[in-house]
Design an enzyme around this catalytic site. Structure first.
Site, short mmCIF file in Angstrom:
data_model
loop_
_atom_site.label_atom_id
_atom_site.label_comp_id
_atom_site.label_asym_id
_atom_site.label_seq_id
_atom_site.Cartn_x
_atom_site.Cartn_y
_atom_site.Cartn_z
N CYS A 129 22.98 24.29 99.14
CA CYS A 129 23.40 24.18 100.55
C CYS A 129 22.30 23.67 101.46
CB CYS A 129 23.93 25.51 101.05
SG CYS A 129 25.34 26.10 100.11
N HIS A 262 23.53 25.28 108.60
CA HIS A 262 24.46 25.32 107.47
C HIS A 262 25.64 26.22 107.83
CE1 HIS A 262 26.26 25.59 103.63
NE2 HIS A 262 25.79 26.79 103.35
N ASN A 292 32.61 26.80 103.81
CA ASN A 292 31.25 26.41 103.40
C ASN A 292 31.37 25.21 102.45
OD1 ASN A 292 28.75 26.18 102.19
ND2 ASN A 292 28.48 28.37 101.80
N1 ACO Z 1 39.29 39.96 100.75
C1 ACO Z 1 39.32 41.29 101.00
N2 ACO Z 1 38.33 42.13 100.66
C2 ACO Z 1 37.24 41.60 100.07
C3 ACO Z 1 37.14 40.23 99.80
C4 ACO Z 1 38.22 39.40 100.15
N3 ACO Z 1 38.21 38.07 99.93
N4 ACO Z 1 35.95 40.02 99.20
C5 ACO Z 1 35.31 41.20 99.12
N5 ACO Z 1 36.10 42.18 99.65
C6 ACO Z 1 35.80 43.59 99.77
C7 ACO Z 1 34.76 44.05 98.78
O1 ACO Z 1 35.37 44.33 97.54
C8 ACO Z 1 34.20 45.28 99.45
O2 ACO Z 1 35.12 46.35 99.24
P1 ACO Z 1 34.56 47.84 98.98
O3 ACO Z 1 33.78 48.18 100.21
O4 ACO Z 1 35.81 48.61 98.80
O5 ACO Z 1 33.69 47.72 97.76
C9 ACO Z 1 34.26 44.91 100.94
O6 ACO Z 1 35.18 43.83 101.06
C10 ACO Z 1 32.91 44.50 101.51
O7 ACO Z 1 32.31 43.54 100.64
P2 ACO Z 1 30.88 42.98 100.94
O8 ACO Z 1 30.45 42.06 99.85
O9 ACO Z 1 29.97 44.10 101.32
O10 ACO Z 1 31.16 42.10 102.26
P3 ACO Z 1 30.13 41.45 103.25
O11 ACO Z 1 30.31 42.00 104.61
O12 ACO Z 1 28.74 41.40 102.69
O13 ACO Z 1 30.66 39.93 103.31
C11 ACO Z 1 30.13 37.75 102.44
C12 ACO Z 1 30.66 39.15 102.13
C13 ACO Z 1 31.09 37.10 103.42
C14 ACO Z 1 30.07 36.94 101.16
C15 ACO Z 1 28.73 37.84 103.09
O14 ACO Z 1 27.90 38.68 102.31
C16 ACO Z 1 28.05 36.49 103.24
O15 ACO Z 1 28.45 35.66 104.02
N6 ACO Z 1 26.95 36.25 102.54
C17 ACO Z 1 26.14 35.03 102.70
C18 ACO Z 1 26.78 33.82 102.10
C19 ACO Z 1 25.93 32.60 102.44
O16 ACO Z 1 25.28 32.53 103.47
N7 ACO Z 1 25.86 31.62 101.60
C20 ACO Z 1 25.00 30.48 101.95
C21 ACO Z 1 24.55 29.80 100.84
S1 ACO Z 1 25.90 29.22 99.88
C22 ACO Z 1 25.23 28.09 98.74
O17 ACO Z 1 24.04 27.85 98.68
C23 ACO Z 1 26.17 27.52 97.73
#
Ligand code: ACO
Length: 335
Positions: A129, A262, A292
């Site tokens: 990314c 990004h 993304n």
């Molecule tokens: N729908 C519903 N629930 C979901 C989903 C979904 N699609 N995905 C996960 N959940 C649930 C999980 O199972 C978890 O449930 P639990 O609490 O019962 O275990 C809950 O939601 C919370 O999950 P988390 O992983 O803690 O969610 P978080 O708030 O961290 O958000 C996310 C996840 C959006 C991926 C976030 O961590 C994020 O944006 N991370 C950074 C991504 C990024 O910046 N990438 C850039 C580089 S990409 C590249 O280089 C290719």
């Protein structure tokens, strides 16, 4: 129009963006479409969860048979037209991609042939990314060194091909698309400063671990991400890269007219803007409509902001990338 560039080796030789372009494949999937797609696989998600955690409302997926070079071709044609250039003027093509058409040759060579720019330098750059910010920095250095007059710098991805649709934590986040800029030698900036970093000890938090060997795929060919680990790292490095690139250019936060980060997560983007004390109106956001798109996200967002009239000639723009590797970086430029 750019005035004639100083000779190679002249410290007043700069690189400057003279045109932008982008392309999204027509197939648009809303969060409701993702809910239905996952339900068919026995998984639950919701529009509320996706919007609240990421800001994403829709993404675009390429149809079967449409590759990164096809998306890039549309983006490049638009960028060349905006710059008043043709394929004959191009002497360098860099394609930032993690989803190339083939293992080899490079997507840049395939794109070059489709554009009819045959004969010029062409290569791919892989920094996930952060790919576009890396590619723009490399092209800037090559223009300043004197060997290049007119470069096409492209980010193009078909991430839908490497998504695991049985993993709801990642498959709702990504989309396909391409963005491109024409970068030309100029006697006025242009690109003011660049800042690139990588830390390979974080390889495992965001990767596609499989490889091709002996006629088959070895290991897992689908995207794996520890979202929380990426989130925590991203917030810190985007802030440090922004401050470093401003210091290098001798500019301050108050000089920045537009932040084009990004487009992965609205919370990370807003957090970065707040740390820099930039009003949110200066933040370019396309993650809601694009998801993304990895290396394509920054040039796509840049083009959207240019074509909507927000980013104008003379504005100071900060581009920021962060992603797998772990890689990160920033480019500060006068548009
Ligand atoms: N729908 C519903 N629930 C979901 C989903 C979904 N699609 N995905 C996960 N959940 C649930 C999980 O199972 C978890 O449930 P639990 O609490 O019962 O275990 C809950 O939601 C919370 O999950 P988390 O992983 O803690 O969610 P978080 O708030 O961290 O958000 C996310 C996840 C959006 C991926 C976030 O961590 C994020 O944006 N991370 C950074 C991504 C990024 O910046 N990438 C850039 C580089 S990409 C590249 O280089 C290719």
């Amino acid at each position: 129009m750019t005035s004639p560039a100083p000779a190679p080796g002249d410290a007043r030789r700069y690189s400057r963006i003279t045109g932008t372009g982008s392309h999204l494949p027509p197939r648009r999937l809303t969060n409701a479409d993702m809910v239905a797609l996952l339900a068919a696989r026995g998984l639950e998600t919701s529009d509320e969860w996706i919007v609240e955690r990421t800001g994403i409302k829709a993404r675009h997926f390429a149809d079967d048979g449409v590759n990164a070079s096809d998306l890039a071709l549309h983006a490049c044609r638009a960028a060349l037209q905006a710059a008043g250039r043709t394929a004959d003027d191009v002497d360098l093509i860099i394609v930032a991609t993690s989803t190339p058409d083939m293992v080899f040759p490079s997507t840049a060579c395939i794109l070059q042939n489709k554009l009819g720019a045959n004969g010029c330098m062409a290569f791919d750059l892989q920094a996930v990314c952060s790919g576009f910010v890396y590619a723009l920095s490399v092209a800037d250095a090559m223009v300043k060194a004197g060997g290049v007059q007119c470069a096409l710098v492209v980010g193009a991805e078909v991430f839908s091909r490497i998504l695991d649709f049985d993993d709801r934590t990642t498959c709702v986040l990504f989309g396909d698309g391409a963005g491109a800029v024409v970068l030309e030698a100029s006697d006025e900036p242009g690109i003011l400063a660049t800042e690139l970093h990588a830390d390979g000890k974080h390889v495992g938090i965001l990767c596609v671990p499989g490889t091709v060997a002996g006629g088959s795929v070895l290991g897992d060919p689908l995207l794996k991400m520890d979202g929380q680990a990426v989130f925590k790292l991203a917030v810190g490095v985007l802030d440090s890269a922004a401050r470093a690139v401003l210091a290098k250019a001798g500019r301050s936060e108050a000089d920045v007219d537009w932040l084009v980060p990004h487009q992965a997560n609205i919370r990370i983007m807003q957090g970065t803007a707040k740390k820099l004390k930039l009003p949110l109106e200066k933040l370019v956001v396309t993650v809601d409509e694009h998801g993304n798109t990895s290396a394509a996200s920054v040039p796509l967002a840049l083009d959207v902001a240019v074509r909507s009239g927000r980013i104008q000639r003379g504005h100071t723009v900060m581009l920021e990338g962060v992603g797998g590797g772990f890689t990160w970086g920033a480019v500060l430029l006068d548009f």
